[in-house]
Design a protein around this motif. Structure first.
Motif, mmCIF file in Angstrom:
data_model
loop_
_atom_site.group_PDB
_atom_site.id
_atom_site.type_symbol
_atom_site.label_atom_id
_atom_site.label_comp_id
_atom_site.label_asym_id
_atom_site.label_seq_id
_atom_site.Cartn_x
_atom_site.Cartn_y
_atom_site.Cartn_z
ATOM 1 N N UNK A 4 23.379 42.210 44.529
ATOM 2 C CA UNK A 4 23.893 43.511 43.658
ATOM 3 C C UNK A 4 25.378 43.608 43.559
ATOM 4 N N UNK A 5 25.784 43.455 44.724
ATOM 5 C CA UNK A 5 27.309 43.481 44.860
ATOM 6 C C UNK A 5 28.124 42.566 44.048
ATOM 7 N N UNK B 105 30.484 43.064 40.953
ATOM 8 C CA UNK B 105 32.136 42.616 41.135
ATOM 9 C C UNK B 105 32.530 41.538 39.918
ATOM 10 N N UNK B 106 31.214 40.544 39.486
ATOM 11 C CA UNK B 106 31.804 39.531 38.688
ATOM 12 C C UNK B 106 32.249 40.076 37.386
ATOM 13 N N UNK B 107 31.598 41.080 36.734
ATOM 14 C CA UNK B 107 32.356 41.636 35.474
ATOM 15 C C UNK B 107 33.522 42.236 35.588
ATOM 16 N N UNK B 108 33.752 43.009 36.821
ATOM 17 C CA UNK B 108 34.974 43.595 36.950
ATOM 18 C C UNK B 108 36.056 42.593 37.245
ATOM 19 N N UNK B 109 35.716 41.561 37.873
ATOM 20 C CA UNK B 109 36.971 40.312 38.158
ATOM 21 C C UNK B 109 37.270 39.910 36.612
ATOM 22 N N UNK C 131 40.955 39.197 32.224
ATOM 23 C CA UNK C 131 41.308 39.191 30.696
ATOM 24 C C UNK C 131 42.466 40.442 30.422
ATOM 25 N N UNK C 132 42.457 41.425 31.023
ATOM 26 C CA UNK C 132 43.441 42.465 30.960
ATOM 27 C C UNK C 132 44.918 41.981 31.408
#
Length: 84
Positions: A64-65, A69-73, A78-79
């Motif tokens: 779950x973590x 975490x992957x989409x947030x990274x 990208x930003x």
């Protein structure tokens, strides 16, 4: 507790010796328990117990973590490349 009747001093001495040995055994058990408790409160053991409890929690929720975490990274990378 019924009173015991003794017929000789040898019986009294025997019972007193048994009671003394029981007292010594109980004192040693208490002393050993105290030392084990004192050893369990060392900083190393406290941290180990704290981390082991969280290890079991995190190991069960690890997938779950990762999924969070992957989409947030990726979003952060990208930003960062865009300069935002």
């Amino acid at each position: 507790m019924a009173k015991k009747k003794y017929s000789s001093y040898a019986e009294i001495d025997f019972d007193l010796e048994v009671l003394k040995l029981e007292k010594d055994i109980n004192f040693q058990k208490l002393n050993l328990g105290f030392h084990k408790t004192r050893e369990s409160f060392t900083p190393q053991n406290i941290v180990h117990g704290f981390l082991s409890s969280y290890k079991t929690i995190l190991s069960s929720s690890y997938p779950t973590l990762i999924n969070i975490a992957i989409p947030l990274v990726f979003k952060w990378l990208l930003n960062k490349k865009r300069g935002d």
